[in-house]
Design a protein around this motif. Structure first.
Motif, mmCIF file in Angstrom:
data_model
loop_
_atom_site.group_PDB
_atom_site.id
_atom_site.type_symbol
_atom_site.label_atom_id
_atom_site.label_comp_id
_atom_site.label_asym_id
_atom_site.label_seq_id
_atom_site.Cartn_x
_atom_site.Cartn_y
_atom_site.Cartn_z
ATOM 1 N N VAL A 1 37.411 26.849 40.339
ATOM 2 C CA VAL A 1 37.876 27.979 41.163
ATOM 3 C C VAL A 1 38.796 27.483 42.272
ATOM 4 N N ARG A 2 38.442 26.372 42.861
ATOM 5 C CA ARG A 2 39.294 25.795 43.913
ATOM 6 C C ARG A 2 40.707 25.540 43.385
ATOM 7 N N ASP A 3 40.811 25.126 42.116
ATOM 8 C CA ASP A 3 42.107 24.793 41.539
ATOM 9 C C ASP A 3 42.790 25.984 40.858
ATOM 10 N N GLY A 4 42.173 27.171 40.946
ATOM 11 C CA GLY A 4 42.823 28.387 40.457
ATOM 12 C C GLY A 4 42.636 28.706 38.996
ATOM 13 N N ALA A 5 41.634 28.121 38.352
ATOM 14 C CA ALA A 5 41.400 28.415 36.936
ATOM 15 C C ALA A 5 41.124 29.894 36.711
ATOM 16 N N HIS A 6 40.392 30.511 37.646
ATOM 17 C CA HIS A 6 40.053 31.929 37.479
ATOM 18 C C HIS A 6 41.301 32.800 37.524
ATOM 19 N N LYS A 7 42.278 32.418 38.347
ATOM 20 C CA LYS A 7 43.505 33.211 38.453
ATOM 21 C C LYS A 7 44.316 33.143 37.161
ATOM 22 N N GLN B 1 30.996 33.214 44.046
ATOM 23 C CA GLN B 1 30.837 34.654 43.816
ATOM 24 C C GLN B 1 31.719 35.506 44.731
ATOM 25 N N VAL B 2 31.729 35.207 46.018
ATOM 26 C CA VAL B 2 32.577 35.979 46.935
ATOM 27 C C VAL B 2 34.062 35.701 46.694
ATOM 28 N N PRO B 3 34.489 34.447 46.545
ATOM 29 C CA PRO B 3 35.907 34.206 46.241
ATOM 30 C C PRO B 3 36.383 34.903 44.967
ATOM 31 N N LEU B 4 35.545 34.957 43.942
ATOM 32 C CA LEU B 4 35.945 35.621 42.703
ATOM 33 C C LEU B 4 36.206 37.110 42.927
ATOM 34 N N VAL B 5 35.328 37.771 43.652
ATOM 35 C CA VAL B 5 35.532 39.195 43.935
ATOM 36 C C VAL B 5 36.714 39.391 44.869
ATOM 37 N N ARG B 6 36.838 38.531 45.842
ATOM 38 C CA ARG B 6 37.977 38.620 46.769
ATOM 39 C C ARG B 6 39.302 38.531 46.010
ATOM 40 N N ASP B 7 39.337 37.693 44.955
ATOM 41 C CA ASP B 7 40.563 37.506 44.184
ATOM 42 C C ASP B 7 40.708 38.505 43.044
ATOM 43 N N GLY B 8 39.739 39.413 42.890
ATOM 44 C CA GLY B 8 39.861 40.480 41.901
ATOM 45 C C GLY B 8 39.341 40.165 40.516
ATOM 46 N N ALA B 9 38.544 39.112 40.377
ATOM 47 C CA ALA B 9 38.003 38.789 39.047
ATOM 48 C C ALA B 9 37.140 39.911 38.512
#
Length: 255
Positions: free
Chosen positions: A78-84, A117-125
């Motif tokens: 997540v830190r490296d932006g894989a989720h994006k 969990q919070v970063p994922l929702v913040r980024d719209g996952a």
């Protein structure tokens, strides 16, 4: 990976490289070495360079899902932006059920880490997986991945109001109806509703949208499961905290 980087603009090279890394990343002992050697960065770059190619998207999301199966890598990915990258692939290929399966599976794995969990929702996952579920509600693998991902995300207190605001509950209710015989979908849906209903701000909207009747239907369909019963009753208990829900809940027969 060196060959893929040298020919980053060639879509056929990207397809083969992503498919190879997807297979290599399946083995548990390969995940951390692949990450350390930059396999995830190669997948992210491939998705960005070939955003319109469904085959690249499918294999890259599959590779990232496999890497994300390692608990040790969740936060780093997540830190490296894989989720994006996964989110972008899912949106670009919204009609592909295979891309949806892998993308939602990757987000499910990443959401297993509390720190994500919070970063994922913040980024719209969450909106990405909700959209995938709505587009492919009839696919049990997509439904299972999305309901489990939303369950993970709903564990974080800060996510509960945004999840309801963006329709996580209605998407899960639809999945539970479409797959009423699937225990994993039922358990995840009821557990997520229980978590979402902890937030006072969510309690009346959840009942207004029929979460209580959906939970009751799931509990009846899986009457032999103590786990489903526990989550469904927990959700109803939380919903009943709101004064405005007491009459509608009894009127609907949840008692």
């Amino acid at each position: 990976m060196a060959t893929a980087r040298a020919h980053a603009g060639n879509v056929e090279v990207a397809r083969h490289a992503c498919a190879a890394l997807q297979n290599l990343a399946y083995a548990a002992e390969n995940k951390i070495p692949l990450f350390c050697d930059g396999a995830h960065a190669a997948m992210i770059a491939a998705v960005q360079a070939h955003a319109g190619d469904a085959e690249v998207a499918r294999a890259a999301c599959g590779a990232l899902q496999n890497l994300a199966a390692s608990d040790s890598l969740h936060v780093h990915l997540v830190r490296d932006g894989a989720h994006k990258a996964v989110m972008a692939a899912a949106r670009a290929h919204a009609s592909s059920v295979e891309v949806a399966r892998y993308a939602c599976g990757a987000i499910l794995n990443l959401a297993g880490a509390a720190a994500n969990q919070v970063p994922l929702v913040r980024d719209g996952a969450h909106t990405t997986v909700i959209a995938a579920l709505r587009a492919h509600v009839g696919d049990v693998e997509v439904a299972r991945h999305v309901c489990l991902a939303l369950w993970n995300m709903s564990v974080a207190e800060d996510n509960r109001v945004p999840l309801v605001r963006d329709g996580a509950h209605t998407a899960m209710m639809a999945a539970a109806r479409a797959h009423d015989g699937n225990m994993e979908v039922a358990r995840a849906a009821c557990a997520t509703l229980q978590n979402l209903a902890i937030a006072a701000e969510n309690q009346v909207p959840l009942v207004r949208d029929g979460a209580h009747t959906a939970g009751l239907a799931v509990a009846r369909a899986h009457a032999s499961s103590v786990e489903v019963a526990r989550y469904a009753c927990g959700a109803l208990r939380n919903l009943a905290v709101a004064d405005g829900n007491c009459v509608p809940l009894v009127r609907s027969g949840v008692h």
